[in-house]
Design a protein around this motif. Structure first.
Motif, PDB file in Angstrom:
ATOM      1  N   HIS A   1     142.646  52.209  45.491  1.00 31.26           N
ATOM      2  CA  HIS A   1     143.973  52.237  45.095  1.00 31.26           C
ATOM      3  C   HIS A   1     144.422  51.080  44.250  1.00 31.26           C
ATOM      4  O   HIS A   1     145.617  50.988  43.780  1.00 31.26           O
ATOM      5  CB  HIS A   1     144.773  52.149  46.379  1.00 31.26           C
ATOM      6  N   GLY A   2     143.259  50.573  43.527  1.00 30.65           N
ATOM      7  CA  GLY A   2     143.339  49.368  42.512  1.00 30.65           C
ATOM      8  C   GLY A   2     143.798  48.216  43.152  1.00 30.65           C
ATOM      9  O   GLY A   2     144.421  47.354  42.428  1.00 30.65           O
ATOM     10  N   VAL A   3     143.469  48.001  44.522  1.00 31.70           N
ATOM     11  CA  VAL A   3     143.991  46.675  44.881  1.00 31.70           C
ATOM     12  C   VAL A   3     142.877  45.921  45.455  1.00 31.70           C
ATOM     13  O   VAL A   3     141.648  46.512  45.997  1.00 31.70           O
ATOM     14  CB  VAL A   3     144.768  47.011  46.428  1.00 31.70           C
ATOM     15  N   TYR A   4     142.875  44.694  45.426  1.00 33.12           N
ATOM     16  CA  TYR A   4     141.896  43.623  45.837  1.00 33.12           C
ATOM     17  C   TYR A   4     141.974  43.421  47.191  1.00 33.12           C
ATOM     18  O   TYR A   4     142.944  42.836  47.570  1.00 33.12           O
ATOM     19  CB  TYR A   4     141.907  42.285  44.990  1.00 33.12           C
ATOM     20  N   GLY A   5     140.860  43.632  48.093  1.00 31.51           N
ATOM     21  CA  GLY A   5     140.965  43.495  49.344  1.00 31.51           C
ATOM     22  C   GLY A   5     140.237  42.329  49.940  1.00 31.51           C
ATOM     23  O   GLY A   5     139.116  41.983  49.620  1.00 31.51           O
TER      24      GLY A   5
ATOM     25  N   ALA B   1     145.475  51.392  55.677  1.00 35.81           N
ATOM     26  CA  ALA B   1     145.147  50.753  54.425  1.00 35.81           C
ATOM     27  C   ALA B   1     145.756  51.187  53.398  1.00 35.81           C
ATOM     28  O   ALA B   1     146.014  50.293  52.449  1.00 35.81           O
ATOM     29  CB  ALA B   1     143.423  50.732  54.438  1.00 35.81           C
ATOM     30  N   ALA B   2     145.813  52.325  52.990  1.00 37.77           N
ATOM     31  CA  ALA B   2     146.490  52.930  51.910  1.00 37.77           C
ATOM     32  C   ALA B   2     147.874  52.655  51.794  1.00 37.77           C
ATOM     33  O   ALA B   2     148.297  52.415  50.815  1.00 37.77           O
ATOM     34  CB  ALA B   2     146.238  54.630  52.055  1.00 37.77           C
ATOM     35  N   VAL B   3     148.486  52.496  53.038  1.00 39.45           N
ATOM     36  CA  VAL B   3     149.957  52.091  52.988  1.00 39.45           C
ATOM     37  C   VAL B   3     150.237  50.782  52.672  1.00 39.45           C
ATOM     38  O   VAL B   3     151.000  50.361  51.770  1.00 39.45           O
ATOM     39  CB  VAL B   3     150.731  52.370  54.481  1.00 39.45           C
TER      40      VAL B   3
ATOM     41  N   ALA C   1     137.233  49.496  51.154  1.00 37.85           N
ATOM     42  CA  ALA C   1     136.833  50.886  50.249  1.00 37.85           C
ATOM     43  C   ALA C   1     138.175  51.536  50.066  1.00 37.85           C
ATOM     44  O   ALA C   1     138.507  52.044  48.794  1.00 37.85           O
ATOM     45  CB  ALA C   1     136.093  51.759  51.046  1.00 37.85           C
ATOM     46  N   THR C   2     139.130  51.773  50.871  1.00 41.47           N
ATOM     47  CA  THR C   2     140.279  52.537  50.603  1.00 41.47           C
ATOM     48  C   THR C   2     141.079  51.613  49.644  1.00 41.47           C
ATOM     49  O   THR C   2     142.082  52.199  48.651  1.00 41.47           O
ATOM     50  CB  THR C   2     141.153  52.629  51.968  1.00 41.47           C
ATOM     51  N   MET C   3     141.218  50.066  49.925  1.00 44.17           N
ATOM     52  CA  MET C   3     142.050  49.338  48.985  1.00 44.17           C
ATOM     53  C   MET C   3     141.642  49.275  47.632  1.00 44.17           C
ATOM     54  O   MET C   3     142.398  49.543  46.811  1.00 44.17           O
ATOM     55  CB  MET C   3     142.320  47.763  49.698  1.00 44.17           C
ATOM     56  N   ALA C   4     140.380  49.392  47.380  1.00 41.76           N
ATOM     57  CA  ALA C   4     139.863  49.379  46.211  1.00 41.76           C
ATOM     58  C   ALA C   4     140.002  50.509  45.372  1.00 41.76           C
ATOM     59  O   ALA C   4     140.222  50.460  44.160  1.00 41.76           O
ATOM     60  CB  ALA C   4     138.323  49.050  46.234  1.00 41.76           C
TER      61      ALA C   4
ATOM     62  N   ASN D   1     136.799  60.399  53.196  1.00 42.66           N
ATOM     63  CA  ASN D   1     136.174  59.858  51.891  1.00 42.66           C
ATOM     64  C   ASN D   1     137.211  58.957  51.364  1.00 42.66           C
ATOM     65  O   ASN D   1     138.330  59.262  50.923  1.00 42.66           O
ATOM     66  CB  ASN D   1     136.266  61.224  50.967  1.00 42.66           C
ATOM     67  N   HIS D   2     136.883  57.543  51.726  1.00 37.71           N
ATOM     68  CA  HIS D   2     137.908  56.569  51.299  1.00 37.71           C
ATOM     69  C   HIS D   2     138.026  56.475  49.614  1.00 37.71           C
ATOM     70  O   HIS D   2     139.034  55.754  49.206  1.00 37.71           O
ATOM     71  CB  HIS D   2     137.516  55.343  51.539  1.00 37.71           C
TER      72      HIS D   2
END
Length: 275
Positions: free
Chosen positions: A36-40, A229-231, A31-34, A270-271
């Protein structure tokens, strides 16, 4: 007939346990990766039955299945960064370390060792196995309790956090973020310690302290997962390490302040909070 309009995104990998309550683990990471605009992508190490009040049970997957998941992801996707979470056993830590030695991308190690209650989550052999994984880490992100387990330094202020961070660099990590959420006080201070020269690692370590006002809430479930995950997501997007950490720390402060009011326990971070 509509033509497809595919979207290209950076890819990140999480190697961690599943949280059936959705607040932490694989679910929090993806959820955090998503957000941030990243495919997890993911390699699940364990399945847990848990919620906002605690963990009911857990089951560690066979190492062969974990191995197959990692191979499947890195063999197909252009992974930009990875992170680890709950690794659970010595054998899993050793397996992930083996893979990490060949990763051509940054690795964030969140050493999940100590529960919020203070209970140790791993046996001593597994804790020792983490030393080899940390040696492969671009960044290791222990809380104060985990930093003490890894280094023997009791982190109760910024100076001791720096000392623990330097000890983690001596273990081989490129950088360490010693988190201050478990240290009492109205201000949370997260201390980033990096090798002096980015190219050679020579010289005095560089230290940056990030400060945020503490949010008066117990709804911090998944905070360590979301931060690491955000990093990883930001590194996958091509950000430099310090910028990635600063952005992730700011993100987590907002994620805790605007936490999810879910379940019968304190809730979860809140991711998907606005970046």
């Amino acid at each position: 007939m509509k033509r497809p309009a595919p979207e290209s995104r950076p890819v990140a990998l999480t190697i961690a346990g599943s949280d059936s309550g959705g607040g932490a683990g694989i679910q929090a990471d993806l959820a955090t990766m998503a957000s941030h605009g990243v495919y997890g992508t993911s390699a699940i190490t364990a399945v847990t039955a848990q919620h906002t009040r605690g963990v009911e049970s857990s089951f560690v997957l066979p190492t062969a299945e974990i191995d197959a998941q990692i191979d499947a992801v890195v063999g197909d996707f252009d992974v930009g960064a990875a992170k680890t979470g709950m690794l659970a056993t010595t054998e899993v830590v050793e397996l992930v370390t083996e893979h990490a030695r060949s990763f051509p991308f940054p690795l964030v190690v969140d050493p999940v060792m100590v529960a919020t209650s203070g209970d140790r989550l791993l046996d001593e052999r597994a804790e020792r196995a983490y030393e080899s994984l940390i040696a492969e880490a671009t960044l290791v992100t222990p809380n104060a309790d985990e930093a003490e387990v890894l280094t023997g330094v009791a982190v109760d202020d910024v100076e001791r956090a720096r000392e623990a961070g330097e000890a983690l660099l001596e273990m081989g990590a490129d950088a360490a973020l010693v988190k201050g959420g478990h240290v009492p006080g109205e201000t949370v201070r997260d201390v980033l310690v990096r090798a002096g020269d980015p190219a050679t690692g020579a010289g005095e370590p560089a230290v940056t302290t990030f400060e945020h006002e503490r949010v008066d809430t117990d709804a911090t479930h998944g905070s360590g997962c979301a931060l690491s995950a955000a990093v990883a997501a930001r590194l996958a997007r091509g950000e430099g390490l310090e910028a990635a950490v600063e952005g992730a720390v700011d993100f987590l402060a907002r994620a805790i302040e605007r936490h999810y009011d879910v379940g019968r326990g304190p809730g979860a971070v809140n991711h998907s909070v606005d970046r």
